[in-house]
Design a protein around this motif. Structure first.
Motif, mmCIF file in Angstrom:
data_model
loop_
_atom_site.group_PDB
_atom_site.id
_atom_site.type_symbol
_atom_site.label_atom_id
_atom_site.label_comp_id
_atom_site.label_asym_id
_atom_site.label_seq_id
_atom_site.Cartn_x
_atom_site.Cartn_y
_atom_site.Cartn_z
ATOM 1 N N ASN A 114 -1.127 41.361 22.817
ATOM 2 C CA ASN A 114 -0.480 40.223 22.678
ATOM 3 C C ASN A 114 0.780 39.959 22.154
ATOM 4 O OD1 ASN A 114 -2.706 38.282 24.353
ATOM 5 N ND2 ASN A 114 -3.757 39.585 22.834
ATOM 6 N N TYR A 115 0.964 40.747 21.204
ATOM 7 C CA TYR A 115 2.444 40.644 20.366
ATOM 8 C C TYR A 115 3.407 41.324 21.038
ATOM 9 C CZ TYR A 115 -0.292 39.078 16.437
ATOM 10 O OH TYR A 115 -1.306 38.322 15.512
ATOM 11 N N VAL A 116 3.027 42.296 21.971
ATOM 12 C CA VAL A 116 3.901 43.325 22.638
ATOM 13 C C VAL A 116 4.386 42.494 23.904
ATOM 14 C CG1 VAL A 116 4.391 45.548 23.645
ATOM 15 C CG2 VAL A 116 2.999 45.280 21.654
ATOM 16 N N ASN A 117 3.595 41.769 24.408
ATOM 17 C CA ASN A 117 3.814 40.866 25.698
ATOM 18 C C ASN A 117 5.139 39.976 25.548
ATOM 19 O OD1 ASN A 117 1.730 41.965 27.106
ATOM 20 N ND2 ASN A 117 0.279 40.356 26.814
ATOM 21 N N PRO A 118 5.373 39.434 24.299
ATOM 22 C CA PRO A 118 6.526 38.787 24.453
ATOM 23 C C PRO A 118 7.888 39.439 24.333
ATOM 24 C CG PRO A 118 4.989 37.662 23.031
ATOM 25 C CD PRO A 118 4.414 39.065 23.554
ATOM 26 N N VAL A 119 7.615 40.817 23.800
ATOM 27 C CA VAL A 119 8.671 41.699 23.757
ATOM 28 C C VAL A 119 9.292 42.177 25.135
ATOM 29 C CG1 VAL A 119 9.458 44.013 22.920
ATOM 30 C CG2 VAL A 119 8.053 42.323 21.503
ATOM 31 N N VAL A 120 8.085 42.328 25.860
ATOM 32 C CA VAL A 120 8.442 42.703 27.359
ATOM 33 C C VAL A 120 8.898 41.582 28.054
ATOM 34 C CG1 VAL A 120 7.759 43.542 29.519
ATOM 35 C CG2 VAL A 120 6.638 44.544 27.345
ATOM 36 N N ALA A 121 8.431 40.489 27.676
ATOM 37 C CA ALA A 121 9.053 39.118 28.629
ATOM 38 C C ALA A 121 10.659 39.061 28.217
ATOM 39 C CB ALA A 121 8.371 37.934 28.026
ATOM 40 N N ALA A 122 10.797 39.101 26.697
ATOM 41 C CA ALA A 122 12.473 38.910 26.356
ATOM 42 C C ALA A 122 13.256 40.006 26.991
ATOM 43 C CB ALA A 122 12.122 39.073 24.784
ATOM 44 N N ILE A 123 12.706 41.180 27.098
ATOM 45 C CA ILE A 123 13.558 42.324 27.611
ATOM 46 C C ILE A 123 13.858 42.133 29.200
ATOM 47 C CG2 ILE A 123 13.761 44.721 28.233
ATOM 48 C CD1 ILE A 123 12.080 45.357 25.439
ATOM 49 N N LEU A 124 12.857 41.614 29.522
ATOM 50 C CA LEU A 124 12.929 41.274 30.892
ATOM 51 C C LEU A 124 13.907 40.107 31.314
ATOM 52 C CD1 LEU A 124 9.317 41.948 32.764
ATOM 53 C CD2 LEU A 124 11.415 43.250 32.975
ATOM 54 N N GLY A 125 13.636 39.173 30.483
ATOM 55 C CA GLY A 125 14.551 38.002 30.455
ATOM 56 C C GLY A 125 16.136 38.263 30.545
ATOM 57 N N TRP A 126 16.258 39.220 29.451
ATOM 58 C CA TRP A 126 17.635 39.808 29.352
ATOM 59 C C TRP A 126 18.172 40.415 30.576
ATOM 60 C CZ3 TRP A 126 18.951 44.892 28.065
ATOM 61 C CH2 TRP A 126 20.577 45.229 27.664
ATOM 62 N N LEU A 127 17.109 41.117 31.128
ATOM 63 C CA LEU A 127 17.870 42.198 32.231
ATOM 64 C C LEU A 127 17.871 41.292 33.583
ATOM 65 C CD1 LEU A 127 15.335 45.270 31.465
ATOM 66 C CD2 LEU A 127 18.003 45.121 31.224
ATOM 67 N N LEU A 139 10.471 35.475 17.887
ATOM 68 C CA LEU A 139 11.218 35.810 19.179
ATOM 69 C C LEU A 139 11.120 34.873 20.188
ATOM 70 C CD1 LEU A 139 12.382 38.402 20.994
ATOM 71 C CD2 LEU A 139 9.836 38.696 21.564
ATOM 72 N N VAL A 140 10.177 33.806 20.344
ATOM 73 C CA VAL A 140 10.311 32.787 20.961
ATOM 74 C C VAL A 140 10.663 31.362 20.602
ATOM 75 C CG1 VAL A 140 8.466 33.912 22.569
ATOM 76 C CG2 VAL A 140 7.801 32.135 20.808
ATOM 77 N N ALA A 141 10.917 31.343 19.213
ATOM 78 C CA ALA A 141 11.238 30.058 18.782
ATOM 79 C C ALA A 141 12.349 29.351 19.191
ATOM 80 C CB ALA A 141 11.461 30.361 17.212
ATOM 81 N N PRO A 142 13.758 30.275 19.335
ATOM 82 C CA PRO A 142 14.936 29.238 20.010
ATOM 83 C C PRO A 142 14.584 28.601 21.426
ATOM 84 C CG PRO A 142 15.278 31.626 19.330
ATOM 85 C CD PRO A 142 13.774 31.663 19.256
ATOM 86 N N ASP A 143 13.828 29.200 22.331
ATOM 87 C CA ASP A 143 13.640 28.595 23.464
ATOM 88 C C ASP A 143 12.614 27.457 23.524
ATOM 89 O OD1 ASP A 143 13.859 28.242 26.413
ATOM 90 O OD2 ASP A 143 12.025 29.350 26.533
ATOM 91 N N ILE A 144 11.471 27.563 22.286
ATOM 92 C CA ILE A 144 10.750 26.566 22.256
ATOM 93 C C ILE A 144 11.299 25.245 21.673
ATOM 94 C CG2 ILE A 144 8.619 25.621 20.732
ATOM 95 C CD1 ILE A 144 7.618 28.706 21.185
#
Length: 273
Positions: free
Chosen positions: A224-237, A112-117
């Motif tokens: 800790n696995y769900v937090n990046p999901v929330v962050a990705a959705i908020l980043g999209w919104l 989920l976070v690999a592209p940005d990294i």
């Protein structure tokens, strides 16, 4: 966003002072059961370890590394948590199917976070951020296990409020005495602080403490696995960041890992209150 306005110590102290005080006032007015005797001391101490150590390390690490990389490093935390629990007397036994599910979830979070990294690179202060976040993960995990084993008479929400207030008070002296630069007031930064107080602390942390008293350790650690999901959705919104096929696949992998852990975890504990 909040760090754009508030220095780290000021941010941590202000956030948890506000959330802890508000929660305790509401709990007292609602007639919720309060801690008794030494439970006040131990609950507050674990709050300083969990929130002061865990969240404090995260706040500092995000001064050096991007939040996406921090989110990936924090996904190691479940392994700290189940390892500490298994090592302590009477702890939940470590099961290979549970570990396998955690590894699947970790892979999904990494995807989920690999592209940005990779877009920002793995250089500079990455290792310093990694080590600080592992210290924070150890503090969060150890404090959580200690809080879980504490004999409690107080309502779970009250326990979370006491922990937040204790963490805010612990960070207040260093925030006042250690020079970190001025507060750069902005609507964006204050709004981010209020978001952290409401959703990160009052809602999110209260839910965490409630679940910690009722669910298996391995299952609770997967937040800790769900937090990046929330962050990705908020980043999209909020930022209109891309959310396409790779992100959707990562979410499916994370949820599959969570399902594996849930399937092989012991039955939920009987509610304490």
């Amino acid at each position: 966003m909040a760090l754009e306005t508030f220095p780290p110590l000021t941010l941590v102290s202000t956030r948890f002072l506000l959330s802890g005080a508000l929660l305790l006032i509401v709990a007292w007015l609602s007639g919720m059961s309060m801690p008794r005797g030494r439970e006040w001391l131990w609950t507050g101490l674990y709050g300083v370890v969990i929130l002061g150590g865990g969240n404090g390390c995260l706040t500092y690490a995000e001064l050096w590394i991007p939040s996406s990389l921090a989110a990936l490093f924090v996904t190691v935390s479940p392994f700290w948590m189940v390892g500490i629990e298994a090592a302590l007397p009477g702890g939940e036994r470590l099961r290979w199917p549970v570990v396998r599910g955690m590894l699947v979830g970790f892979g999904g979070a990494a995807l989920l976070v690999a592209p940005d990294i990779w877009g920002r690179g793995l250089q500079g202060d990455v290792w310093r951020g990694f080590l600080v976040l592992q210290l924070g993960s150890a503090c969060w995990s150890f404090g959580s296990i200690g809080q879980r084993r504490l004999s409690k008479r107080a309502n779970a929400i009250v326990s979370g409020a006491v922990q937040q207030l204790a963490a805010g008070l612990a960070f207040l002296p260093p925030a006042l005495l250690i020079p970190e630069g001025p507060v750069n007031w902005s609507t964006r930064g204050v709004g981010a602080l209020l978001y952290l107080v409401l959703f990160g602390s009052i809602v999110g942390y209260s839910a965490y403490i409630y679940a910690l008293q009722r669910l298996p350790v391995a299952l609770v650690s997967l937040h800790n696995y769900v937090n990046p999901v929330v962050a990705a959705i908020l980043g999209w919104l909020v930022y209109r960041e891309p959310f396409g096929q790779s992100e959707s696949l990562a979410l499916l992998i994370i949820f599959f890992g969570v399902a594996l852990v849930k399937r092989h975890s012991p039955p939920p504990a009987r509610p304490a209150n």
